[in-house]
Motif scaffolding. Structure first.
Motif, mmCIF file in Angstrom:
data_model
loop_
_atom_site.group_PDB
_atom_site.id
_atom_site.type_symbol
_atom_site.label_atom_id
_atom_site.label_comp_id
_atom_site.label_asym_id
_atom_site.label_seq_id
_atom_site.Cartn_x
_atom_site.Cartn_y
_atom_site.Cartn_z
ATOM 1 N N VAL A 194 16.569 -6.392 -0.860
ATOM 2 C CA VAL A 194 15.710 -7.224 -1.708
ATOM 3 C C VAL A 194 16.529 -7.838 -2.836
ATOM 4 C CG1 VAL A 194 13.710 -7.229 -3.261
ATOM 5 C CG2 VAL A 194 13.643 -5.892 -1.153
ATOM 6 N N VAL A 195 17.408 -7.017 -3.423
ATOM 7 C CA VAL A 195 18.239 -7.497 -4.537
ATOM 8 C C VAL A 195 19.305 -8.472 -4.053
ATOM 9 C CG1 VAL A 195 19.917 -6.803 -6.292
ATOM 10 C CG2 VAL A 195 17.816 -5.478 -5.975
ATOM 11 N N SER A 196 20.057 -8.089 -3.024
ATOM 12 C CA SER A 196 21.209 -8.909 -2.625
ATOM 13 C C SER A 196 20.786 -10.249 -2.032
ATOM 14 C CB SER A 196 22.112 -8.140 -1.653
ATOM 15 O OG SER A 196 21.417 -7.797 -0.475
ATOM 16 N N PHE A 197 19.610 -10.288 -1.374
ATOM 17 C CA PHE A 197 19.118 -11.555 -0.838
ATOM 18 C C PHE A 197 18.187 -12.283 -1.816
ATOM 19 C CE2 PHE A 197 20.672 -9.845 3.137
ATOM 20 C CZ PHE A 197 21.000 -10.966 3.888
ATOM 21 N N LYS A 198 17.955 -11.678 -2.999
ATOM 22 C CA LYS A 198 17.159 -12.285 -4.075
ATOM 23 C C LYS A 198 15.729 -12.614 -3.641
ATOM 24 C CE LYS A 198 21.267 -14.205 -6.304
ATOM 25 N NZ LYS A 198 21.945 -15.406 -6.863
ATOM 26 N N PHE A 199 15.146 -11.720 -2.848
ATOM 27 C CA PHE A 199 13.774 -11.959 -2.400
ATOM 28 C C PHE A 199 12.782 -11.916 -3.568
ATOM 29 C CE2 PHE A 199 15.133 -10.131 1.935
ATOM 30 C CZ PHE A 199 15.503 -11.396 2.380
ATOM 31 N N ASN A 200 13.167 -11.276 -4.673
ATOM 32 C CA ASN A 200 12.279 -11.248 -5.836
ATOM 33 C C ASN A 200 12.024 -12.635 -6.408
ATOM 34 O OD1 ASN A 200 15.183 -10.843 -6.571
ATOM 35 N ND2 ASN A 200 14.404 -11.081 -8.661
ATOM 36 N N GLU A 201 12.872 -13.596 -6.088
ATOM 37 C CA GLU A 201 12.649 -14.958 -6.551
ATOM 38 C C GLU A 201 11.457 -15.614 -5.848
ATOM 39 O OE1 GLU A 201 17.322 -16.072 -7.653
ATOM 40 O OE2 GLU A 201 16.333 -17.024 -5.935
ATOM 41 N N VAL A 202 11.094 -15.077 -4.673
ATOM 42 C CA VAL A 202 10.004 -15.681 -3.898
ATOM 43 C C VAL A 202 8.927 -14.649 -3.537
ATOM 44 C CG1 VAL A 202 11.292 -17.628 -2.961
ATOM 45 C CG2 VAL A 202 11.450 -15.415 -1.814
ATOM 46 N N GLN A 203 8.990 -13.456 -4.140
ATOM 47 C CA GLN A 203 7.998 -12.415 -3.929
ATOM 48 C C GLN A 203 7.638 -11.794 -5.276
ATOM 49 O OE1 GLN A 203 7.333 -10.757 -0.011
ATOM 50 N NE2 GLN A 203 6.818 -12.814 -0.684
ATOM 51 N N LYS A 204 6.348 -11.561 -5.489
ATOM 52 C CA LYS A 204 5.897 -11.065 -6.787
ATOM 53 C C LYS A 204 5.744 -9.551 -6.820
ATOM 54 C CE LYS A 204 2.325 -11.610 -10.313
ATOM 55 N NZ LYS A 204 1.085 -12.317 -10.716
ATOM 56 N N TYR A 205 5.268 -8.952 -5.725
ATOM 57 C CA TYR A 205 4.919 -7.535 -5.724
ATOM 58 C C TYR A 205 5.858 -6.718 -4.834
ATOM 59 C CZ TYR A 205 0.542 -9.274 -7.691
ATOM 60 O OH TYR A 205 -0.408 -9.907 -8.479
ATOM 61 N N LEU A 206 6.331 -5.605 -5.375
ATOM 62 C CA LEU A 206 7.109 -4.634 -4.615
ATOM 63 C C LEU A 206 6.359 -3.315 -4.631
ATOM 64 C CD1 LEU A 206 9.654 -3.325 -3.296
ATOM 65 C CD2 LEU A 206 10.576 -3.067 -5.618
ATOM 66 N N SER A 207 6.036 -2.790 -3.449
ATOM 67 C CA SER A 207 5.367 -1.498 -3.338
ATOM 68 C C SER A 207 6.301 -0.504 -2.666
ATOM 69 C CB SER A 207 4.078 -1.633 -2.524
ATOM 70 O OG SER A 207 3.147 -2.457 -3.219
ATOM 71 N N LEU A 208 6.538 0.622 -3.321
ATOM 72 C CA LEU A 208 7.511 1.607 -2.841
ATOM 73 C C LEU A 208 6.866 2.511 -1.799
ATOM 74 C CD1 LEU A 208 9.291 2.397 -6.229
ATOM 75 C CD2 LEU A 208 9.894 0.712 -4.489
ATOM 76 N N THR A 209 6.599 1.940 -0.645
ATOM 77 C CA THR A 209 5.962 2.650 0.457
ATOM 78 C C THR A 209 6.908 3.609 1.159
ATOM 79 O OG1 THR A 209 6.475 0.745 1.853
ATOM 80 C CG2 THR A 209 4.259 0.849 0.910
ATOM 81 N N GLN A 210 8.188 3.304 1.161
ATOM 82 C CA GLN A 210 9.198 4.132 1.836
ATOM 83 C C GLN A 210 8.709 4.557 3.214
ATOM 84 O OE1 GLN A 210 10.419 7.263 -0.992
ATOM 85 N NE2 GLN A 210 12.072 5.896 -1.612
ATOM 86 N N HIS A 211 8.208 3.592 3.969
ATOM 87 C CA HIS A 211 7.541 3.898 5.227
ATOM 88 C C HIS A 211 8.503 4.153 6.390
ATOM 89 C CE1 HIS A 211 7.906 -0.497 4.760
ATOM 90 N NE2 HIS A 211 8.207 -0.491 6.037
ATOM 91 N N ALA A 212 9.768 3.831 6.227
ATOM 92 C CA ALA A 212 10.737 4.117 7.292
ATOM 93 C C ALA A 212 12.136 4.141 6.698
ATOM 94 C CB ALA A 212 10.658 3.071 8.404
ATOM 95 N N TYR A 213 12.959 5.061 7.193
ATOM 96 C CA TYR A 213 14.363 5.099 6.809
ATOM 97 C C TYR A 213 15.145 4.241 7.799
ATOM 98 C CZ TYR A 213 19.096 6.672 5.850
ATOM 99 O OH TYR A 213 20.430 6.694 5.544
ATOM 100 N N SER A 214 15.973 3.358 7.273
ATOM 101 C CA SER A 214 16.763 2.473 8.137
ATOM 102 C C SER A 214 18.250 2.776 7.989
ATOM 103 C CB SER A 214 16.513 1.000 7.795
ATOM 104 O OG SER A 214 15.264 0.582 8.280
ATOM 105 N N ALA A 215 18.847 3.131 9.093
ATOM 106 C CA ALA A 215 20.301 3.307 9.126
ATOM 107 C C ALA A 215 20.953 2.012 9.607
ATOM 108 C CB ALA A 215 20.672 4.442 10.064
ATOM 109 N N LEU A 216 22.178 1.836 9.221
ATOM 110 C CA LEU A 216 23.034 0.804 9.796
ATOM 111 C C LEU A 216 23.907 1.462 10.862
ATOM 112 C CD1 LEU A 216 24.201 -0.736 6.401
ATOM 113 C CD2 LEU A 216 22.668 -1.871 8.020
ATOM 114 N N ALA A 217 24.516 0.659 11.681
ATOM 115 C CA ALA A 217 25.519 1.156 12.618
ATOM 116 C C ALA A 217 26.794 0.343 12.421
ATOM 117 C CB ALA A 217 25.035 1.031 14.055
#
Length: 325
Positions: free
Chosen positions: A213-236
């Protein structure tokens, strides 16, 4: 005498020119995140350490922000050898390795420590071995992080708050199924296209870890962030298997050791910086909601687990659940 010296000198020069230069391997490492993201921090650490420890026999060139293609193109490139090393969301490999989708199931990992133990231990390494038949060597599972929901309509506190949202999703079947089940309208879009899609209203919500969210600056086009933590995402982090095997034993050891260190450091930074990044988003005007009914979400998404088990069996899911006890 002068003629003799010239002849000797010419012979020496010809002899030197026939000696091959020290072999040098140049590796191309690609990822889709911006240069401000921890994926780039990890990539630069990997580059510097591999080059230093190999004594210059290996050079690593880093290509961030999708310079060598989107996630699917980078994975194809790594398999074919056009790209040597790629870093991408584990979800992007589930077409090749469907059982890896177990790691993407909603609320599979209640803690990061469990995720690390599973991914780095026998369970994760069993899945890692399945990368080799498709031409890849898994170097490690860096962290993307816990996924959270942003949107422009309002805070997401209960499953019902997702009803009717035009939701950008990645290609994880589990997450697609989850959002559809909860009444959202999931639409798959590459992350490189997401900012514009949010800005123009093609979609009005998305889910990603805080760092993205930070690195792609989605906060510039999104108002609400909800900390749902609904899934853990790993990279490979993967490498073309033939390329790795073509290196000397010592060079292979350097690659694997540095990759493990880079993953560990990236995870540490991800955890350490998360609250700082949330505070940054708030300071820049984003409304952050921590009031999430996690139990309601967990109950609502049970059919997603059942669907995965119907298609892939329950062995991996049961192994992960057992590891959490």
């Amino acid at each position: 005498m002068n003629t003799l010296m010239k002849t000797v000198g010419l012979a020496a020069a010809l002899t030197l020119s026939a000696v091959p230069a020290l072999a040098e391997t140049v590796l191309k490492l690609a990822h889709a995140a911006p240069e401000t993201d921890l994926q780039q921090t990890m990539s630069i650490y990997f580059k510097e350490q591999v080059e230093a420890r190999s004594g210059g026999s290996i050079t690593v060139n880093v290509f961030p922000h999708g310079q060598l293609g989107n996630d699917a193109q980078m994975i194809d490139g790594a398999r074919s050898g056009i790209i040597d090393i790629a870093i991408s969301g584990l979800n992007n490999f589930t077409g090749l390795i469907p059982e890896a989708g177990a790691f993407e199931l909603p609320f599979m990992f209640p803690s990061r420590d469990l995720a690390y133990r599973v991914l780095d231990g026998e369970i994760g390494q069993g899945v890692a071995a399945k990368f080799e038949p498709v031409g890849l060597k898994l170097l490690g599972f860096p962290e993307n992080g816990y996924r959270n929901i942003t949107n422009n309509r309002g805070p997401v506190r209960t499953p019902e708050d997702l009803d009717g949202l035009q939701m950008r999703v990645n290609n994880s079947k589990a997450l697609n199924d989850m959002f559809a089940l909860l009444g959202a309208n999931p639409q798959q879009l590459p992350v490189a296209e997401l900012y514009t899609a949010l800005e123009t209203g093609v979609v009005d919500a998305q889910d990603h870890p805080i760092g993205i969210v930070v690195s792609f600056k989605f906060n510039e086009v999104q108002k609400y962030l909800s900390l749902t933590q609904h899934a853990y995402s790993a990279l490979a982090m993967v490498m073309n298997n033939d390329k790795l095997k073509g290196l000397s034993d010592a060079e292979q050891k350097i690659i694997m050791e540095v990759a493990a260190e880079a993953v560990a450091k990236q995870r540490e930074l991800s955890v350490a910086k998360e609250e700082e990044m949330i505070a940054q988003l708030e300071s820049e005007g984003m409304s952050v909601n921590r009031d999430v009914d996690a139990a309601a979400f967990q109950a609502a998404v049970k059919p997603v687990w059942e669907g995965f088990i119907d298609e892939n069996g329950d062995a991996l899911v049961n192994a992960i659940v057992a590891a959490s006890k």
